[in-house]
Design a protein around this motif. Structure first.
Motif, PDB file in Angstrom:
ATOM      1  N   ALA A 195       0.704  -1.344  -0.097  1.00 54.08           N
ATOM      2  CA  ALA A 195       0.022  -0.174  -0.083  1.00 54.08           C
ATOM      3  C   ALA A 195       0.984   1.291   0.048  1.00 54.08           C
ATOM      4  CB  ALA A 195      -1.055  -0.004   1.232  1.00 54.08           C
ATOM      5  N   THR A 196       0.535   2.193  -0.681  1.00 55.87           N
ATOM      6  CA  THR A 196       1.157   3.688  -0.722  1.00 55.87           C
ATOM      7  C   THR A 196       0.803   4.184   0.433  1.00 55.87           C
ATOM      8  OG1 THR A 196       0.984   3.675  -3.258  1.00 55.87           O
ATOM      9  CG2 THR A 196       1.325   5.722  -2.041  1.00 55.87           C
ATOM     10  N   THR A 197       1.796   4.678   1.168  1.00 55.51           N
ATOM     11  CA  THR A 197       1.611   5.466   2.302  1.00 55.51           C
ATOM     12  C   THR A 197       0.901   6.678   2.056  1.00 55.51           C
ATOM     13  OG1 THR A 197       3.487   4.522   3.379  1.00 55.51           O
ATOM     14  CG2 THR A 197       2.611   6.553   4.398  1.00 55.51           C
ATOM     15  N   ARG A 198      -0.473   7.170   2.944  1.00 53.41           N
ATOM     16  CA  ARG A 198      -1.152   8.215   2.366  1.00 53.41           C
ATOM     17  C   ARG A 198      -1.486   8.926   4.063  1.00 53.41           C
ATOM     18  NH1 ARG A 198      -5.618   4.962  -0.710  1.00 53.41           N
ATOM     19  NH2 ARG A 198      -4.400   3.320   0.072  1.00 53.41           N
ATOM     20  N   PRO A 199      -1.251  10.219   4.232  1.00 50.12           N
ATOM     21  CA  PRO A 199      -1.829  10.762   5.162  1.00 50.12           C
ATOM     22  C   PRO A 199      -3.112  10.055   5.876  1.00 50.12           C
ATOM     23  CG  PRO A 199      -1.332  12.552   3.801  1.00 50.12           C
ATOM     24  CD  PRO A 199      -1.375  11.144   2.917  1.00 50.12           C
ATOM     25  N   GLY A 200      -3.000  10.253   7.408  1.00 57.16           N
ATOM     26  CA  GLY A 200      -4.266   9.740   8.015  1.00 57.16           C
ATOM     27  C   GLY A 200      -4.220   8.321   7.802  1.00 57.16           C
ATOM     28  N   LEU A 201      -5.582   7.800   7.993  1.00 55.22           N
ATOM     29  CA  LEU A 201      -5.890   6.321   8.111  1.00 55.22           C
ATOM     30  C   LEU A 201      -6.235   5.751   6.392  1.00 55.22           C
ATOM     31  CD1 LEU A 201      -8.079   5.638  10.985  1.00 55.22           C
ATOM     32  CD2 LEU A 201      -5.590   5.056  10.722  1.00 55.22           C
ATOM     33  N   THR A 202      -5.430   4.686   6.092  1.00 58.01           N
ATOM     34  CA  THR A 202      -5.918   4.059   5.018  1.00 58.01           C
ATOM     35  C   THR A 202      -6.742   2.780   5.245  1.00 58.01           C
ATOM     36  OG1 THR A 202      -3.827   5.055   3.950  1.00 58.01           O
ATOM     37  CG2 THR A 202      -4.959   2.739   2.743  1.00 58.01           C
ATOM     38  N   LEU A 203      -7.548   2.464   4.634  1.00 57.48           N
ATOM     39  CA  LEU A 203      -8.597   1.246   4.718  1.00 57.48           C
ATOM     40  C   LEU A 203      -7.957   0.449   4.033  1.00 57.48           C
ATOM     41  CD1 LEU A 203     -12.299   2.042   5.726  1.00 57.48           C
ATOM     42  CD2 LEU A 203     -10.955   0.471   6.645  1.00 57.48           C
ATOM     43  N   LEU A 204      -7.090  -0.765   4.207  1.00 59.32           N
ATOM     44  CA  LEU A 204      -6.622  -1.562   3.193  1.00 59.32           C
ATOM     45  C   LEU A 204      -7.514  -2.612   2.990  1.00 59.32           C
ATOM     46  CD1 LEU A 204      -3.166  -2.217   5.278  1.00 59.32           C
ATOM     47  CD2 LEU A 204      -3.954  -0.909   3.207  1.00 59.32           C
ATOM     48  N   HIS A 205      -8.643  -3.033   3.868  1.00 60.05           N
ATOM     49  CA  HIS A 205      -9.656  -3.810   3.690  1.00 60.05           C
ATOM     50  C   HIS A 205     -10.782  -3.474   4.449  1.00 60.05           C
ATOM     51  CE1 HIS A 205     -11.374  -8.184   2.645  1.00 60.05           C
ATOM     52  NE2 HIS A 205     -12.050  -7.348   2.372  1.00 60.05           N
ATOM     53  N   ASP A 206     -12.201  -3.307   4.134  1.00 64.48           N
ATOM     54  CA  ASP A 206     -13.354  -3.037   4.745  1.00 64.48           C
ATOM     55  C   ASP A 206     -14.267  -4.039   4.395  1.00 64.48           C
ATOM     56  OD1 ASP A 206     -15.311  -2.079   5.975  1.00 64.48           O
ATOM     57  OD2 ASP A 206     -15.445  -0.008   5.047  1.00 64.48           O
ATOM     58  N   HIS A 207     -14.383  -5.003   5.273  1.00 64.00           N
ATOM     59  CA  HIS A 207     -15.286  -6.092   4.882  1.00 64.00           C
ATOM     60  C   HIS A 207     -16.363  -6.203   5.983  1.00 64.00           C
ATOM     61  CE1 HIS A 207     -16.655 -10.199   4.008  1.00 64.00           C
ATOM     62  NE2 HIS A 207     -16.598 -10.496   5.264  1.00 64.00           N
ATOM     63  N   GLY A 208     -17.723  -6.295   5.396  1.00 63.80           N
ATOM     64  CA  GLY A 208     -18.718  -6.273   6.165  1.00 63.80           C
ATOM     65  C   GLY A 208     -19.669  -7.298   5.910  1.00 63.80           C
ATOM     66  N   GLU A 209     -20.323  -8.141   7.086  1.00 65.53           N
ATOM     67  CA  GLU A 209     -21.185  -9.201   6.939  1.00 65.53           C
ATOM     68  C   GLU A 209     -22.332  -8.869   7.460  1.00 65.53           C
ATOM     69  OE1 GLU A 209     -19.289 -12.771   8.084  1.00 65.53           O
ATOM     70  OE2 GLU A 209     -17.450 -12.596   6.814  1.00 65.53           O
ATOM     71  N   VAL A 210     -23.655  -9.460   7.137  1.00 63.04           N
ATOM     72  CA  VAL A 210     -24.935  -9.500   7.941  1.00 63.04           C
ATOM     73  C   VAL A 210     -25.357 -10.911   7.921  1.00 63.04           C
ATOM     74  CG1 VAL A 210     -26.338  -8.568   5.957  1.00 63.04           C
ATOM     75  CG2 VAL A 210     -27.206  -8.525   8.205  1.00 63.04           C
ATOM     76  N   HIS A 211     -25.606 -11.455   9.062  1.00 64.52           N
ATOM     77  CA  HIS A 211     -26.209 -13.010   9.142  1.00 64.52           C
ATOM     78  C   HIS A 211     -27.421 -12.676  10.005  1.00 64.52           C
ATOM     79  CE1 HIS A 211     -22.232 -15.039   8.949  1.00 64.52           C
ATOM     80  NE2 HIS A 211     -21.803 -13.755   8.992  1.00 64.52           N
ATOM     81  N   TYR A 212     -28.463 -13.375   8.951  1.00 63.85           N
ATOM     82  CA  TYR A 212     -29.931 -13.419   9.573  1.00 63.85           C
ATOM     83  C   TYR A 212     -30.353 -14.731   9.865  1.00 63.85           C
ATOM     84  CZ  TYR A 212     -34.887 -12.351   9.476  1.00 63.85           C
ATOM     85  OH  TYR A 212     -36.334 -12.213   9.916  1.00 63.85           O
TER      86      TYR A 212
END
Length: 655
Positions: free
Chosen positions: A212-229
């Motif tokens: 990953a290229t360093t960027r100011p602040g936070l970098t979200l390398l992976h944002d993974h979401g799940e919903v289970h019903y």
């Protein structure tokens, strides 16, 4: 389903061009392989941990791309090197960056799955070099227990018969039913034995994060979401891999939990509902019971959770790193949190906002198979306007749940900030029979069809998009968009036809604005046929002098019917899904249906004052059925001859 083998390349050594291992595509230009495979390709010692110079090129042959017996050759540089010398076998990962992509040849980036520890006893598949004229071969196996950190062993039957050879190293290990990559293969042999191990997805993600290229602040390398019903409650699980690119050390990470029972244009209804059923952090019935963990320097730690702002439908939390731990510049952290709410609080969708500096976003919906789920994806702006179908939604079955997923990296697709990704669903087992349903509008909403609040005469502007954008078939993006929207219109029309049995002579149709998609696209079912007329950028070029009064219904207010006066004949100019221009002369019920859908493209509905006669008003379905039972509804009689307005006035049709 994509063929995984098309995304695998042979890694070749320098002097002879011999196959020394495999690498596989995980992004437009990113590939993963074993570090010991790179060492073999460069003639270095197998376990040499000293990093490879970035200017060094690795030769690759994609075995199954291009014409038969004609490999596609590429070279790649080493973009990241994990071995540090402390534990080479566990850190045996290298990331390669291609000089040019191979996507135009059919290679599709593979998706890395979850921790292998949760995949114990899973059947898996591998691919590697064949013998003689055989280019490659498949090997099946089963994952066994852990071997140290980040590694699992493969079914002993596989390596006992030596089916996996050293040339398999660096290849993906995937589930045959889903093509989800669970890890990367290590084939380690000695004089008298062979060991077949799998490096898990967590380690592979760590390797990709190193590029990953360093960027100011936070970098979200992976944002993974799940919903289970589970049939009554939703469990939401969120996993974020963060990289601090500089600035002040962080002692906490802020998240926002928000719920919505109703979708799209029903903001007022949502506010009223959640005023009666608010979220809370102390009520045993409505408490969302949020828990959070983090991984810092491979250590799993519990995070403190503090609510900072509580509203009826939204709570803001600070997730605090434990003790004196801080997320300092250059440091990476993985944050996991989950909470549970009832379906009284949460509707049938899962929505993720794309946050700044997101490198990869993925979402999943795990829905009970016994409820017969239907799920689709849309993308939108924050205002929930200009919906578009979401491409690439995958489906698989895991146990008693059907899983719908979407996964993209920033280099594959523009993960533009402020964009929203959404999965919508409904359950056929909970859709009532149309003859028994007292509120068909609620069923149409579940199909994603916007509902007009009040179709009565003298209404204000409807909540359907009033303006639509034309499709420019000279643009490749617009051509693909038109195909996606037409496919989704057909999908929704299929649901409507399953729900309600239309008479054969009825030309049921649906327009993109009814689904919140502000584009000049509609489809109309041809009466007495299963075919649909595809209408892209339609305009009425001419209409007949003869008119007819007849009842119409609308999917956007399905519980009523109304008398509408329309021309008996229309001449319509439009384009089909391939951009071919058509000029058709339509009459009778088909002309009426097409005129009805074109009205929607202009923000109109049939109860508007310029459509319905002054002495008429919409009637409910009970009255309509009664009129039909008493034979007081008759089909209009077709005229013997049509007179066209443009012909009478001796001018060309309007364009």
């Amino acid at each position: 389903m994509h063929h995984v083998e098309q995304s695998i390349a042979f890694v070749l050594d320098r002097p002879e061009g011999e196959r020394v291992g495999l690498a596989f595509l995980v992004g437009e230009r990113m590939m993963l392989t074993c570090a010991h495979v790179v060492n073999a390709a460069l003639g270095r010692a197998p376990r040499q941990s000293e990093p490879v110079a970035k200017s060094t090129r690795i030769r690759l042959h994609f075995a199954l791309l291009g014409p038969a017996n004609s490999w596609i050759e590429r070279s790649a540089e080493v973009a990241a090197w994990l071995p540090t010398g402390e534990d080479f076998d566990v850190e045996d990962v290298a990331v390669l960056r291609l000089g040019e992509t191979v996507s135009s040849s059919g290679a599709v980036p593979l998706r890395i799955g979850a921790h292998l520890k949760s995949r114990h006893d899973t059947l898996v598949q591998m691919w590697g070099p064949g013998h003689g004229r055989t280019l490659g071969r498949h090997v099946q196996g089963r994952l066994l227990g852990a071997v140290g950190k980040h590694r699992l062993q493969v079914d002993e039957v596989v390596h006992r018969v030596f089916r996996v050879q050293p040339g398999f190293s660096g290849g993906p290990v995937w589930e045959p039913s889903t093509s989800a990559v669970l890890g990367m293969l290590q084939a380690i042999t000695t004089d008298d034995s062979a060991e077949v191990l799998v490096l898990d997805g967590t380690l592979l993600e760590r390797a990709l994060a190193a590029t990953a290229t360093t960027r100011p602040g936070l970098t979200l390398l992976h944002d993974h979401g799940e919903v289970h019903y589970d049939g009554t409650h939703y469990t939401l699980r969120q996993r974020r891999i963060l990289l601090h690119g500089g600035g002040t050390p962080r002692a906490k990470y802020e998240i926002k939990v928000s719920v919505a029972r109703f979708l799209n244009d029903e903001a007022v209804r949502n506010l009223r509902h959640h005023a009666k059923h608010p979220l809370s952090v102390g009520n045993p019935v409505r408490d969302i019971d949020l828990h959070a963990w983090c991984v810092l320097d491979v250590e799993v730690l519990r995070m403190d959770v503090k609510a900072t702002k509580v509203r009826h439908e939204e709570i803001t939390f600070d997730l605090c790193f434990p003790g004196d731990q801080l997320l300092t510049p250059g440091r990476q952290a993985t944050i996991d949190y989950q909470y549970r709410v009832s379906d009284q609080m949460w509707g049938q969708w899962y929505k993720r906002n794309i946050k700044p500096n997101t490198d990869r976003l993925s979402v999943e919906a795990h829905l009970p198979t016994e409820l017969e789920p239907e799920c689709w994806g849309v993308t939108s702006l924050p205002s929930e306007t200009s919906l578009e179908p979401l491409t690439g939604v995958q489906v698989r079955v895991e146990g008693d749940h059907t899983v719908y997923s979407w996964d993209r990296t920033a280099e594959e697709e523009s993960l533009a900030e402020e964009r929203r990704i959404r999965l919508d669903w409904f359950f056929w087992q909970r859709i009532p029979d149309s003859a028994e349903a007292e509120d068909a509008a609620s069923v149409m909403r579940q199909f994603g069809i916007l509902q007009v609040r009040d179709p009565a005469r003298g209404r204000e502007q409807s909540n359907l998009p009033a303006k639509t954008r034309s499709i420019d078939f000279r643009s490749e993006n617009d051509r693909l968009l038109a195909q996606r929207i037409l496919a989704h219109l057909r999908r929704v029309a299929g649901w409507v036809n399953r729900y309600h049995a239309f008479r054969p002579e009825v030309g049921m149709g649906i327009a993109a604005p009814q689904l919140g998609m502000a584009y000049a696209i509609a489809i109309v079912k041809v009466p007495d046929s299963t075919d649909y007329l595809e209408l892209v950028n339609p305009v009425v070029a001419d209409q007949s002098e003869q008119e007819a009064r007849d009842f119409e219904g609308c999917l956007s207010f399905f519980d009523v019917r109304g008398i509408v006066k329309r021309p008996w004949g229309l001449r319509v100019r439009y384009q089909n899904g391939f951009g071919e221009t058509r000029d058709d002369e339509l009459t009778g019920g088909l002309a009426r249906s097409v005129a009805h859908e074109i009205d929607h493209l202009n923000g109109k509905i049939y109860s508007d004052t310029d459509r319905m006669p002054e002495d008429e008003s919409p009637i409910d379905m009970h009255q309509y059925r009664q009129l039909r039972a008493e034979h007081r509804i008759n089909m209009p009689t077709p005229p013997a001859h049509l007179t066209w307005r443009a012909e009478r006035n001796h001018h060309h049709p309007a364009r």
